[in-house]
Design a protein around this motif. Structure first.
Motif: not given
Length: 162
Positions: A83-108
């Motif tokens: 759907l996106l036109g490129e492969a995806i990978v599971r994001a690492k916790p640091d990437f999640v916090r950097e791009v969302t501002g939230f920790a895994i388990g509470g990402v809104p």
């Protein structure tokens, strides 16, 4: 719990939701709502009504990808990549916090530092009410599937693993 008593991350989510014109109540629980099963048990709803916020990283462009999936479903990562036109990978916790501002388990679904490409599990759209994370592993809020689509500007798609 009154808004003044919410943790800072949950207050940020509530502010983002209010900016979209939603009148919602963020609920914080003493026990974790980190997993779909935990959240459903705490809320008293079905696991299918939990909108899991899963952050992936587009492999080539490094774009954050938010997949909002029914708690009852596993995500077909290949379908998301197509759907996106490129492969995806599971994001690492640091990437999640950097791009969302939230920790895994509470990402809104909203309030992220960087707006992600967003896909919404079509199965969520068949429900009257769904529940999403509100910034901490213990906080959630209810909304309609259509409101989720509107506030995330997400694309509804068939992303459930067969």
């Amino acid at each position: 719990m009154a808004e003044g008593e919410l943790k800072e991350s949950a207050r940020r989510v509530l502010t983002a939701l209010e900016a979209f014109g939603l009148d919602v109540r963020v609920r914080e629980f003493p026990a974790s709502t980190r997993s779909a099963e935990d959240a459903a048990a705490a809320i008293g709803c079905s696991v299918a009504q939990i909108a899991k916020s899963l952050i992936f990283r587009a492999e080539q462009s490094n774009t954050p990808v938010l997949v909002l999936a029914s708690g009852a479903n596993r995500v077909d990562e290949r379908a998301v990549g197509r759907l996106l036109g490129e492969a995806i990978v599971r994001a690492k916790p640091d990437f999640v916090r950097e791009v969302t501002g939230f920790a895994i388990g509470g990402v809104p679904p909203v309030g992220h530092r960087r707006k992600p490409a967003t896909l919404i599990d079509r199965d969520l759209m068949a429900l009257e009410e769904i529940w999403a994370a509100a910034g901490t592993p213990n906080a959630v809020f209810a909304l309609t599937p259509e409101a989720l689509r509107r506030i995330t500007d997400g694309t509804v798609a068939d992303i459930r693993q067969a």
